[in-house]
Each structure stands twice: as structure tokens, then as C-alpha cells.
Design a protein around this motif. Structure first.
Motif, short mmCIF file in Angstrom:
data_model
loop_
_atom_site.label_atom_id
_atom_site.label_comp_id
_atom_site.label_asym_id
_atom_site.label_seq_id
_atom_site.Cartn_x
_atom_site.Cartn_y
_atom_site.Cartn_z
N VAL A 113 -34.63 19.51 52.71
CA VAL A 113 -33.28 20.04 52.94
C VAL A 113 -32.32 18.86 52.90
O VAL A 113 -32.53 17.85 53.59
N LEU A 114 -31.27 18.98 52.09
CA LEU A 114 -30.24 17.95 52.01
C LEU A 114 -29.02 18.44 52.78
O LEU A 114 -28.34 19.38 52.35
N SER A 115 -28.75 17.80 53.91
CA SER A 115 -27.64 18.21 54.77
C SER A 115 -26.73 17.01 55.01
O SER A 115 -26.56 16.55 56.14
N VAL A 116 -26.15 16.52 53.92
CA VAL A 116 -25.26 15.36 53.99
C VAL A 116 -23.90 15.75 53.44
O VAL A 116 -23.78 16.06 52.25
N PRO A 117 -22.85 15.73 54.25
CA PRO A 117 -21.52 16.09 53.77
C PRO A 117 -20.89 14.96 52.98
O PRO A 117 -21.35 13.82 53.04
N PRO A 118 -19.83 15.24 52.24
CA PRO A 118 -19.11 14.16 51.56
C PRO A 118 -18.60 13.16 52.59
O PRO A 118 -18.24 13.53 53.70
N ARG B 230 -39.42 22.14 46.14
CA ARG B 230 -38.50 23.02 46.88
C ARG B 230 -37.41 22.20 47.55
O ARG B 230 -37.68 21.28 48.32
N LEU B 231 -36.16 22.56 47.28
CA LEU B 231 -35.01 21.88 47.86
C LEU B 231 -33.94 22.90 48.25
O LEU B 231 -33.60 23.78 47.46
N ILE B 232 -33.43 22.77 49.46
CA ILE B 232 -32.27 23.54 49.87
C ILE B 232 -31.14 22.58 50.19
O ILE B 232 -31.32 21.59 50.91
N VAL B 233 -29.97 22.85 49.62
CA VAL B 233 -28.80 22.01 49.82
C VAL B 233 -27.81 22.72 50.72
O VAL B 233 -27.43 23.87 50.46
N VAL B 234 -27.40 22.05 51.80
CA VAL B 234 -26.33 22.55 52.65
C VAL B 234 -25.02 22.28 51.92
O VAL B 234 -24.61 21.13 51.77
N GLY B 235 -24.39 23.32 51.44
CA GLY B 235 -23.23 23.16 50.58
C GLY B 235 -21.91 23.40 51.29
O GLY B 235 -21.85 23.52 52.52
N TYR C 36 -28.74 26.51 46.92
CA TYR C 36 -27.52 25.91 47.48
C TYR C 36 -26.91 26.95 48.40
O TYR C 36 -26.60 28.06 47.95
N ILE C 37 -26.76 26.62 49.68
CA ILE C 37 -26.27 27.60 50.64
C ILE C 37 -24.89 27.20 51.14
O ILE C 37 -24.73 26.22 51.86
N SER C 38 -23.89 27.97 50.75
CA SER C 38 -22.53 27.75 51.21
C SER C 38 -22.30 28.51 52.51
O SER C 38 -22.68 29.68 52.63
N VAL D 31 -33.37 28.56 57.22
CA VAL D 31 -34.83 28.53 57.43
C VAL D 31 -35.47 29.83 56.93
O VAL D 31 -36.59 29.81 56.42
N ASP D 32 -34.74 30.94 57.04
CA ASP D 32 -35.23 32.18 56.41
C ASP D 32 -35.50 31.96 54.93
O ASP D 32 -36.54 32.39 54.39
N GLU D 33 -34.56 31.30 54.25
CA GLU D 33 -34.71 31.07 52.82
C GLU D 33 -35.87 30.11 52.54
O GLU D 33 -36.60 30.28 51.57
N LEU D 34 -36.06 29.12 53.38
CA LEU D 34 -37.20 28.22 53.23
C LEU D 34 -38.51 29.00 53.27
O LEU D 34 -39.45 28.71 52.52
N GLU D 35 -38.56 29.97 54.14
CA GLU D 35 -39.80 30.73 54.32
C GLU D 35 -40.00 31.82 53.27
O GLU D 35 -41.14 32.13 52.90
#
Length: 207
Positions: A60-65, A94-99, A147-149, A190-194
Motif C-alpha cells: 500500500v502506497l500512502s504518501v501524499p504530495p 498487488r498494489l493499492i495507492v491512497v489517492g 487507486y482509491i480516491s 483493506v476490504d479491497e486488499l482482501e
């Protein structure tokens, strides 16, 4: 599931870590500082991310600008590309980005960031996040990304488990408010991860 969480101590990241651990997943947190029991690494350091990602099932990438300078887009895209390459080297697909929410459509063909009332103080960050989505869509086709906005407003709040999911359109309630708590955003992520219901596309979560 073993999850590499890059940006584990931010407002959203720490709630993702809490939610994933609540469900029994093993979380390896990564931060620039290495504080709070996290691994220390620069998110754009491909070799460091590859080494840390080894043996994990997802990232999971959770880094803001960045907010400490006038240039936001370049650093965020460098981080994103560094993570993409690091995961490839480690064999983690598998990658989820906090967008961000700014790239969501507020009306057909009109992004939220381009609407007249969008706050000027957040515009550079929103444009950077929109560019990040473009990079993920164009360059991460070999990975199973999502990518989850969030909604237009995301802040600490209650963990209710009651929210809506959407696609590229901004979700708002009957009064035009678009919001989500960071706790409920973490549940959706986390739902999407699963479940892997939204692989290779962007989704959004709001009340």
C-alpha cells in the motif's frame, strides 16, 4: 496476508495499519524516519523498496504530495515510480495507492480540482495526485493495482463501516456534502486488499 505499508504513520496510513492488523494481517510499516517501529526507507528508493517488499503479498502506497516546497508533482511521481519498480523487482504484484479526490469528476468531463470553488491552498497537491493516477494507469499495467480516491473531505472520525463505493465520479450526499472518515476509508481499502474487486481501476469511497 503480509502487507508492506509505505507511509505508515500518516493520518491515513496509521489507520490502514490499525485496520489491517485488526483483521489479522501482518503489516510492515515504512517511513522516511523509521520512527514508531517502522522500517526506514525513502519511498522512491527502488532498491530499498524491493528489499523490504520481498516476501510480502501486497503493498500500500500512502504518501501524499510534499507540502514543504513549491514542487509537488515531481517528487510524488518519483516516489510512485520508485515503488512500482521496487515491487517489480521483489515480485510483488498487488498494489493499492491512497489517492486524491481532485481528479474525480464533479460533473461530466469536469474534475473536482478544476471547479471554481476548489480551495487554492490544496490545488497543487490535487494536481500532483491527478498526475500520479495518470502514471499508475499508464505505467503499472503489469501490476494488479487499485487507486482509491477518498471523498472531497477526509479526516479522523468514526469507524462506522457504512459507506458507498464509486468509480471516477465524486460521491456526495443529498445535501451535496462529500466526506469520509479516515477510519472508514481504511475499512474500504483493506476490504479491497482482501477481495480484489477493483484491480486495475480507480474507485472512490464516501458517505
Amino acid at each position: 496476508m503480509r502487507v508492506l505499508l509505505i507511509g505508515a504513520t500518516g493520518m491515513i496510513g496509521r489507520r490502514i495499519a490499525d485496520e489491517a492488523r485488526r483483521r489479522g494481517h501482518e503489516v510492515t510499516g515504512v517511513t522516511r524516519s523509521g520512527n514508531e517501529g517502522t522500517a526506514k526507507a525513502e519511498a522512491g528508493d527502488t532498491e530499498a523498496i524491493a528489499a523490504l517488499a520481498e516476501g510480502h503479498d501486497a503493498a500500500v502506497l500512502s504518501v501524499p504530495p510534499p507540502r514543504d516546497g513549491s514542487e509537488t508533482t515531481g517528487p510524488l511521481l518519483a516516489i510512485t515510480r520508485g515503488v512500482l519498480d521496487g515491487l517489480r523487482r521483489a515480485g510483488v504484484r498487488r498494489l493499492i495507492v491512497v489517492g486524491g479526490a481532485g481528479s474525480l469528476e464533479a460533473a461530466p468531463g469536469v474534475r473536482l480540482v478544476d471547479t471554481p470553488g476548489f480551495p487554492a491552498m490544496y490545488k497543487n497537491e490535487a494536481l500532483a495526485a491527478a498526475e500520479q493516477l495518470g502514471v499508475v494507469r499508464a505505467e503499472a499495467g503489469d501490476l494488479d493495482w487499485t487507486y482509491i480516491s477518498p471523498a472531497a473531505v477526509i479526516e479522523p472520525g468514526d469507524r462506522t463501516g457504512a459507506f458507498r463505493l464509486g468509480g471516477d465520479r465524486l460521491l456526495a450526499d443529498a445535501d451535496g456534502n462529500s466526506a469520509i472518515s479516515a477510519e472508514d476509508y481504511a475499512i474500504a481499502l483493506v476490504d479491497e486488499l482482501e477481495k480484489d474487486d477493483a484491480v486495475r481501476r480507480r474507485i472512490t469511497v464516501a458517505y
